[in-house]
Design an enzyme around this catalytic site. Structure first.
Site, PDB file in Angstrom:
ATOM      1  N   ASP A 269      -7.912  -3.098   7.723  1.00  0.00           N
ATOM      2  CA  ASP A 269      -6.881  -2.050   7.696  1.00  0.00           C
ATOM      3  C   ASP A 269      -6.272  -1.906   9.093  1.00  0.00           C
ATOM      4  O   ASP A 269      -5.861  -0.814   9.506  1.00  0.00           O
ATOM      5  CB  ASP A 269      -7.463  -0.719   7.207  1.00  0.00           C
ATOM      6  CG  ASP A 269      -6.391   0.280   6.769  1.00  0.00           C
ATOM      7  OD1 ASP A 269      -5.262  -0.142   6.488  1.00  0.00           O
ATOM      8  OD2 ASP A 269      -6.696   1.487   6.726  1.00  0.00           O
TER       9      ASP A 269
ATOM     10  N   ILE B 250      -6.542   9.790  10.100  1.00  0.00           N
ATOM     11  CA  ILE B 250      -6.812   8.412  10.510  1.00  0.00           C
ATOM     12  C   ILE B 250      -5.664   7.527  10.029  1.00  0.00           C
ATOM     13  O   ILE B 250      -5.234   7.607   8.879  1.00  0.00           O
ATOM     14  CB  ILE B 250      -8.162   7.916   9.941  1.00  0.00           C
ATOM     15  CG1 ILE B 250      -9.318   8.697  10.571  1.00  0.00           C
ATOM     16  CG2 ILE B 250      -8.344   6.426  10.201  1.00  0.00           C
ATOM     17  CD1 ILE B 250     -10.676   8.325  10.021  1.00  0.00           C
TER      18      ILE B 250
ATOM     19  N   ASP C  29     -15.883  -0.013  10.589  1.00  0.00           N
ATOM     20  CA  ASP C  29     -15.567   0.133  12.011  1.00  0.00           C
ATOM     21  C   ASP C  29     -16.357   1.245  12.687  1.00  0.00           C
ATOM     22  O   ASP C  29     -16.148   1.527  13.873  1.00  0.00           O
ATOM     23  CB  ASP C  29     -14.071   0.366  12.209  1.00  0.00           C
ATOM     24  CG  ASP C  29     -13.568   1.650  11.556  1.00  0.00           C
ATOM     25  OD1 ASP C  29     -14.337   2.293  10.817  1.00  0.00           O
ATOM     26  OD2 ASP C  29     -12.394   2.005  11.782  1.00  0.00           O
ATOM     27  N   GLY C  30     -17.248   1.910  11.936  1.00  0.00           N
ATOM     28  CA  GLY C  30     -18.011   3.003  12.499  1.00  0.00           C
ATOM     29  C   GLY C  30     -17.248   4.308  12.545  1.00  0.00           C
ATOM     30  O   GLY C  30     -17.785   5.313  13.011  1.00  0.00           O
TER      31      GLY C  30
ATOM     32  N   GLU D 153       0.877  -1.179   0.000  1.00  0.00           N
ATOM     33  CA  GLU D 153       0.000   0.000   0.000  1.00  0.00           C
ATOM     34  C   GLU D 153       0.910   1.224   0.000  1.00  0.00           C
ATOM     35  O   GLU D 153       1.212   1.799   1.027  1.00  0.00           O
ATOM     36  CB  GLU D 153      -0.927   0.005   1.211  1.00  0.00           C
ATOM     37  CG  GLU D 153      -1.963   1.114   1.124  1.00  0.00           C
ATOM     38  CD  GLU D 153      -2.774   1.271   2.399  1.00  0.00           C
ATOM     39  OE1 GLU D 153      -3.830   1.917   2.333  1.00  0.00           O
ATOM     40  OE2 GLU D 153      -2.366   0.755   3.454  1.00  0.00           O
TER      41      GLU D 153
ATOM     42  N   HIS E 204     -14.378   4.997   9.827  1.00  0.00           N
ATOM     43  CA  HIS E 204     -13.913   5.318   8.482  1.00  0.00           C
ATOM     44  C   HIS E 204     -15.032   5.719   7.525  1.00  0.00           C
ATOM     45  O   HIS E 204     -14.838   6.598   6.679  1.00  0.00           O
ATOM     46  CB  HIS E 204     -13.160   4.120   7.884  1.00  0.00           C
ATOM     47  CG  HIS E 204     -11.746   3.999   8.342  1.00  0.00           C
ATOM     48  ND1 HIS E 204     -11.418   3.477   9.573  1.00  0.00           N
ATOM     49  CD2 HIS E 204     -10.568   4.329   7.744  1.00  0.00           C
ATOM     50  CE1 HIS E 204     -10.097   3.482   9.705  1.00  0.00           C
ATOM     51  NE2 HIS E 204      -9.561   4.005   8.616  1.00  0.00           N
TER      52      HIS E 204
ATOM     53  N   GLY F  83      -5.048   3.838   9.782  1.00  0.00           N
ATOM     54  CA  GLY F  83      -5.494   2.461   9.897  1.00  0.00           C
ATOM     55  C   GLY F  83      -6.599   2.348  10.938  1.00  0.00           C
ATOM     56  O   GLY F  83      -7.287   3.328  11.260  1.00  0.00           O
TER      57      GLY F  83
END
EC number: 3.5.1.25
Length: 377
Positions: free
Chosen positions: A267, A301, A241-242, A122, A244, A303
């Site tokens: 991630d 953010i 995840d609530g 990445e 991202h 990850g």
């Protein structure tokens, strides 16, 4: 040695049925309906689903794949297995060419051992404007020559590379990746709609964490989100995840792409499974507060601290997926992305006995890898 799991609610992409399954030598040999024909281990009516497949994961339990340290990788894999992820691809982050070569070479040994399912770069071929938690001083234009060296270091285990298609050299690097059997993913990109289409036409077939680190969906400038969602050749990654992505946008992407083109990812970074505090992702300092990982400098953010069982539960409860669809996006679709769907990703005769036992609340109560219990139900 043979083992029968009885009194199970077996979940497949085709539906749910009450039944049983038999495992021999690490593989599923029988899948039946109703009562088992002989003695077996009762799972008490709980759900049995295929092991989760995570194609974008940077670590956990204090271990970080980007370091290339085998002991750290083992700790991370063990943590995620306890949460139901039986197949993990190791994701690296932007770094110098020498350090990426060293990490890929070390992780290739773990792939050969069967601990990891592959290596994902990445970066470093990503947009400075959308670099997120990647070190901007180490970003560089896509280079087919450099990437060929990274592929060589990975000894056949490099499975994916994330590229911003608008950068000079991007399309040539995508072509090389595809010719080497490596998935090209569009991500960390400031591309417009047409530039993204060019990347797809050249061979890009994955969207690295859709929505995140790319221009937002616009009605006059649709950008990469529309191009990636609209193309049947592209599988989209989603971080559920609530933090991202809002559930409404997750629902939109899932409804457009369908379960066959949607892959849940974590991630996850090294803080996963640990508490709040200070950590490192690649060369970047990260602070975790309330379970949310952000760069110390700038606050981007960095990850997540997500595990696949949480993403699975949220997909059912927050996004509204059926259990069979949640199984597909957490297991079968990512297995297909990796070219492993003939061996993992669903409960079927002949496939590996990678299984997760879930309570009515969809909490993990047991995990099996290749017919061996990681945690017993």
């Amino acid at each position: 040695m043979s083992l029968t799991l009885a009194d199970a609610r077996i979940v497949t992409p085709g539906g749910i049925h009450e039944g049983w399954l038999t495992i021999e030598d690490g593989r599923i040999t029988h899948v039946g309906h109703g009562s088992a024909p002989g003695p077996g281990l009762s799972v008490g009516g709980r759900h049995v689903v295929p092991g989760f497949v995570d194609i974008h994961n940077h670590g956990g339990a204090g271990g970080s794949f980007p370091t290339g340290e085998p002991d750290q990788a083992r700790e991370a894999v063990a943590l995620h297995r306890r949460h139901g992820t039986t197949t993990t691809m190791a994701s690296l982050v932007t770094d110098s060419p020498d350090r990426l070569v060293r990490a890929a070479s070390a992780l290739a040994e773990l792939c050969e051992e069967g601990l990891l399912a592959g290596i994902h770069f990445e970066g470093p071929y990503i947009s400075r404007a959308r670099c997120g938690a990647h070190d901007p001083t180490l970003l560089r234009e896509p280079s087919p020559q450099e990437f060929a060296e990274l592929v060589k270091a990975g000894r056949g285990h490099v499975r994916m590379v994330t590229i911003a298609p608008e950068l000079p050299g991007a399309l040539d690097t995508i072509r090389l990746a595809v010719s080497e059997g490596v998935l090209a993913a569009v991500g960390h990109s400031d591309a417009g709609y047409e530039q993204t289409i060019a990347g797809i036409e050249t061979g890009a077939s994955v969207a690295t964490h859709l929505y995140n680190a790319m221009p937002p969906l616009g009605h006059r400038a649709p950008g990469p989100v529309a191009a990636l969602l609209d193309d049947e050749r592209v599988t989209i990654e989603l971080i559920n995840d609530g933090v991202h992505v809002h559930p409404a946008m997750l629902r939109l992407a899932y409804e457009v792409a369908g379960p066959g083109r949607t892959a849940l990812i974590t991630d996850a970074m090294s803080a996963t499974g640990l508490g709040d505090g200070d950590y490192v992702l690649g060369s970047m300092g990260v602070r975790v507060d309330g379970g949310v990982a952000r760069l110390v400098e700038g606050g981007s953010i960095a990850g997540s601290t997500l595990t696949m069982d949480v993403a699975f539960r949220r997909s059912v409860r927050e996004v509204g997926m059926s259990l069979p669809d949640a199984v597909q996006v957490a297991s079968l679709t990512p297995a297909r992305v990796l070219g492993l769907a003939d061996r993992i990703g669903s409960i079927a005769v002949g496939k590996a006995a990678d299984l997760v036992v879930l309570s009515d609340e969809l909490e993990v109560t047991g995990v099996m890898k290749d017919g061996v219990w990681v945690t017993e139900p």
